[in-house]
Design an enzyme around this catalytic site. Structure first.
Site, PDB file in Angstrom:
ATOM      1  N   GLY A 191       0.847  -1.182   0.000  1.00  8.60           N
ATOM      2  CA  GLY A 191       0.000   0.000   0.000  1.00  8.60           C
ATOM      3  C   GLY A 191       0.872   1.215   0.000  1.00  8.60           C
ATOM      4  O   GLY A 191       2.049   1.160   0.266  1.00  8.60           O
ATOM      5  N   CYS A 192       0.316   2.323  -0.288  1.00  9.08           N
ATOM      6  CA  CYS A 192       1.123   3.510  -0.507  1.00  9.08           C
ATOM      7  C   CYS A 192       1.542   4.190   0.782  1.00  9.08           C
ATOM      8  O   CYS A 192       2.629   4.673   0.906  1.00  9.08           O
ATOM      9  CB  CYS A 192       0.322   4.459  -1.374  1.00  9.08           C
ATOM     10  SG  CYS A 192       1.264   5.841  -1.967  1.00  9.08           S
ATOM     11  N   VAL A 193       0.662   4.241   1.739  1.00  9.88           N
ATOM     12  CA  VAL A 193       0.917   5.144   2.848  1.00  9.88           C
ATOM     13  C   VAL A 193       1.166   4.481   4.196  1.00  9.88           C
ATOM     14  O   VAL A 193       1.999   4.930   4.945  1.00  9.88           O
ATOM     15  CB  VAL A 193      -0.228   6.169   2.998  1.00  9.88           C
ATOM     16  CG1 VAL A 193       0.025   7.342   2.102  1.00  9.88           C
ATOM     17  CG2 VAL A 193      -1.573   5.545   2.689  1.00  9.88           C
ATOM     18  N   SER A 194       0.431   3.449   4.518  1.00  8.09           N
ATOM     19  CA  SER A 194       0.712   2.845   5.808  1.00  8.09           C
ATOM     20  C   SER A 194       1.183   1.417   5.598  1.00  8.09           C
ATOM     21  O   SER A 194       0.923   0.804   4.572  1.00  8.09           O
ATOM     22  CB  SER A 194      -0.523   2.874   6.706  1.00  8.09           C
ATOM     23  OG  SER A 194      -1.607   2.258   6.050  1.00  8.09           O
ATOM     24  N   HIS A 226       4.195  10.248   0.594  1.00  6.02           N
ATOM     25  CA  HIS A 226       5.582  10.666   0.383  1.00  6.02           C
ATOM     26  C   HIS A 226       5.691  11.846  -0.569  1.00  6.02           C
ATOM     27  O   HIS A 226       6.777  12.313  -0.871  1.00  6.02           O
ATOM     28  CB  HIS A 226       6.439   9.493  -0.085  1.00  6.02           C
ATOM     29  CG  HIS A 226       5.846   8.734  -1.228  1.00  6.02           C
ATOM     30  ND1 HIS A 226       5.633   9.298  -2.464  1.00  6.02           N
ATOM     31  CD2 HIS A 226       5.426   7.453  -1.327  1.00  6.02           C
ATOM     32  CE1 HIS A 226       5.107   8.386  -3.261  1.00  6.02           C
ATOM     33  NE2 HIS A 226       4.973   7.259  -2.613  1.00  6.02           N
TER      34      HIS A 226
END
Lengths: 349, 464
Positions: free
Chosen positions: A125-128, B417
């Site tokens: 996943g991208c964020v967490s 990010h």
């Protein structure tokens, strides 16, 4: 294609391919091939499985788009604990209270030992960051453990762990992501977070399936010893931690299906090779129209061959390839599509 | 006397007490090509005779800001990701399609001539906006990312040799890292990265030392989208030119917010995206010095960029056409021109002045929240930050933070990010939250954000 696959209840090769669409971005017509099931691009793991005994329905072909509430999987089909959780969330109307409930679950989630926070256990996943671990208990029910650095995601993971842990593989695989709608969390949680939720569920289902497969292979008489490559992390004694293979090394870990074995046998018998490598790379070509419609589609359509044999002595490259093709005529006429051949003599290696 | 509902160009010289336009949705359907977008007069006084900030005045032009999300008023703090568009820009786009949409450059007929005129006028507007000496130095692209790729593939592939060095910083946006990785793999050039100093700004001394005879290109940001710091481009260009190296400036976060003068900077290439400067998505531009562009081979091939086409070969057009294959985003380019007009009418110095103040306010109030860690330099006499803050709250994942802010308070920030993974890795974090402002934000927006942030932190803390 998918219909025929699921009706036969037999998965010969389940190939999950990364696809650049979110799982529910469109209503998927039932005729769509199992192989082409879209998967969010951040789920990169490619898994290949052997023939699996009947009784297991692919979670992917069973699921449907949640866009119409009429099509949602009925709550009764969910594992009992998951049903409870769904009902609990449905009874909580206010979004903030749903968060609180979610965080409460997360807080009470058994922590995951850091040695299990591996790439194989990570939900991409991208964020967490989310990790999921699965293993069998004594009764061959799947037990899950999970963790995340984001408390909301941890709550979601806890939901799934609580709802699915201790259940048999078949029950787990029957769960479709529809229940996320039933939870009413879709409104509370942003779409990207929800996709993480779907990915978590999928990974958990995949791990369950993988556990089952490994267990079957451990007990069934198979020609695995003849497979040209080694399975990484294979522990045939359940319960154990099972790693899902990484995509980069899939080609080395693919166990050969029946065609692959036949190819092997033929070449060994006729060419007496010093070295022989048979690699099933059909998953790389699963998108081809030809593959979809191929008869005897056990999905074994493309292979990489490496043959080192004296039989090639004095023969041109073309002749060598001809030799191999001639030996595999039967396969070529029954669904084998392409061979990538490296043919050398022992001296040339 | 109350303000007029429709402001027409001829009335621009009205007395300064004329009250600014409130009705931004007036529909003007005229064919005047010299039409200017609705503007805000410089010194606007309300009926209360209290000076109203630029943010308050500008907000009126942005309908999208006046809505509720999840039951709260929208507070949009994500302009570094994309800016909102004023009515004038939307009108320009609509008008193009409604009245003179036609393919450019090739047609003879009336509509086509109009479209071409407006399209080329937009190019001139962009050139003027960044003070390029000639509008032919402006190449329209899809966005800044494509513009950088254009330079990488066109200039890079034909100028970089094995052992040549390209200097970047660890704080670059992915669009100014990945194309160079691809090209350096193909050419054998080497990428070198400037790291940060203790102020969390790219180390200029290190950059200076890195520049050597081997350096062929220095590709750096003007203003960082995470650190809010800016680089002294003029000096960097001097150092680079001393060794015969070229400089590419990623001006995505600077062009929308301050005066950028390419002649003064003397940069060789400069890129920016329209969607960050009140223009539509789908269009951006590359500025390149004439002599450089003239020597560069084409990037994409097709119509427009050719001179003569035969079966076995073709000859190519002069820049900028050489780099604009196929039908361009005509309406979008024209709308970008309208955005340039809109911003110029307010005045970039004014916008910048307002944002510097807002930036300071944002930083100070955010820093006063306990357990908050803001990345980048501290604002001071010598250091001016851009109006954005990337930050983390101790013990709270940025995604949780952003989710709660959105769901419970309608505050829109970004978490992740920010297309700067190497920078986050360097800072030792997985992700960060980022609040970014533009001239249509107000102090009240910042206040709402801080209140919401405090509520969010206490909510999650109560579960620890």
């Amino acid at each position: 294609m998918a219909a025929s696959m699921s009706s036969s209840c037999c998965l010969s090769s389940l190939r999950l391919i990364p696809f650049n669409r979110t799982f529910f971005s469109s209503v998927n017509p039932p005729s769509k091939n199992l192989i082409l099931r879209p998967i969010p691009s951040f789920l990169r793991t490619i898994v290949t499985f052997q023939k699996i005994p009947t009784g297991i329905i692919s979670p992917l072909s069973a699921s449907s788009s949640p866009s119409s509430s009429l099509d949602l999987q009925p709550i009764e089909e969910l594992p009992p604990k998951l049903q409870e959780i769904v009902k609990l969330f449905q009874s909580v109307q206010e979004p903030k209270a749903k968060y609180e409930q979610l965080l409460f679950y997360g807080k009470n989630l058994k922590p995951l030992d850091s040695r299990f926070k591996t790439r194989e256990n990570k939900v991409e996943g991208c964020v967490s960051q989310v990790w999921v671990r699965a293993f069998f208990d004594e009764e061959r029910n799947v037990v899950y453990e999970a963790d995340s650095d984001s408390v909301l995601t941890k709550g979601l993971a806890a939901l799934l762990v609580n709802g699915l842990s201790g259940r048999p593989v078949t029950e787990i695989l029957r769960v479709t992501p529809d229940f996320a709608v039933l939870l009413g969390l879709q409104q509370s949680l942003t779409p990207s977070r929800n996709n993480g939720f779907l990915n978590m569920l999928k990974l958990m289902q995949k791990k369950a399936l993988s556990l089952e497969v490994k267990a079957e292979e451990g007990t069934s008489e198979s020609t695995m010893e003849e497979a040209s490559v080694v399975e990484v992390g294979l522990d045939s004694e359940p319960p154990s931690v099972v790693e899902v293979e990484e995509s980069e090394s899939v080609s080395k870990i693919v166990a050969l299906g029946s065609r692959g074995m036949r190819i092997r046998e033929k070449l060994e018998k006729e060419l007496n090779p010093v070295e022989l490598e048979v690699e099933d790379v059909s998953y790389q070509h699963a998108g081809h129209a030809a593959v979809r419609g191929s008869a005897g589609a056990d999905g074994e359509t493309h292979f990489n061959l490496r043959v080192v044999s004296d039989a090639f002595q004095g023969k041109s490259l073309v002749k060598r390839h001809r030799m191999v093709y001639d030996l595999l005529q039967e396969e070529l006429q029954s669904g084998l599509h392409a061979l990538s051949i490296v043919a050398k003599t022992p001296a040339e290696v | 006397m109350e303000g007029v509902a429709m402001k027409l160009p001829s009335f621009k010289s009205l007395a300064p007490t004329a009250i600014s336009v409130a009705s931004t949705f007036s529909i003007r359907r005229s064919f005047s090509f010299a039409r200017r977008s609705s503007s805000l007069s410089a010194a606007t006084i309300t009926a209360d005779s209290e000076p109203v900030s630029l943010g308050h005045r500008a907000r009126k032009d942005f309908r999208i800001l006046h809505q509720e999300v999840n039951g709260s008023k929208l507070v949009y703090l994500d302009s570094a990701a994309t800016s909102q568009k004023p009515a004038a820009v939307l009108e320009a786009l609509q008008t193009y399609y409604e009245f003179y949409n036609s393919n450019v450059h090739r047609g003879i007929h009336y509509l086509s001539a109009k479209a071409t005129d407006e399209f080329e006028l937009a190019r001139k507007k962009v050139a003027r906006f960044i003070n390029a000496s000639d509008s032919r130095e402006i190449v329209f692209t899809r966005n800044a990312t494509e513009a950088i790729n254009l330079v990488a593939y066109s200039w890079g592939l034909s100028n970089l040799k094995p052992g040549d060095e390209v200097i970047l910083t660890v704080a670059e946006h992915h669009s100014c890292i990945v194309p160079w990785q691809i090209v350096s793999q193909k050419t054998g050039a080497v990428l070198k990265f400037v790291t940060l100093n203790e102020d969390e700004t790219p180390d200029i001394d290190m950059l200076r030392e890195m520049i050597s005879e081997k350096t062929k290109l220095v590709a750096v940001h003007h203003v960082s989208n995470v650190l809010a710091s800016s680089l002294p481009i003029e000096e960097i260009v001097v150092w680079a030119h001393e060794v015969g190296a070229k400089v590419l400036v990623d001006a995505c976060q600077s062009v929308p917010h301050m005066v950028v003068d390419v002649q003064k900077l003397n940069a060789d290439f400069l890129v920016a995206s329209s969607h960050k400067m009140c223009g539509p998505t789908g269009i951006g531009f590359l500025y390149g010095k004439s002599d450089l562009l003239l020597a560069m081979p084409p990037f994409l091939g097709g119509g427009e960029m050719i001179s003569d086409v035969f079966l076995d070969h073709s000859t190519y057009a002069e820049p900028p056409s050489r780099f604009e294959a196929g039908t361009p985003a005509i309406g979008e380019a024209i709308a970008l021109g309208a955005a340039c007009d809109y911003l110029s009418d307010i005045g970039m110095p004014k916008i910048h002045e307002y944002e510097v103040e807002l930036a300071k306010y944002l930083y100070e109030t955010l820093a006063s929240v306990p357990d908050v860690r803001i990345y980048g330099p501290r604002p001071s006499e010598s250091v001016q930050r851009a109006a954005l803050c990337s930050f983390n709250v101790e013990g709270l994942h940025p995604t949780d933070l952003a989710t709660f802010l959105d769901q419970q308070h309608g505050v829109a920030i970004r978490s992740g990010h920010h297309c700067a993974q190497p920078l986050h890795r360097y800072l030792g974090v997985n992700a960060s939250a980022r609040a970014s402002l533009y001239f249509y934000n107000t102090k009240e927006d910042v206040d709402s954000f801080i209140v919401a942030l405090a509520d969010t932190v206490s909510f999650f803390n109560s579960f620890k």
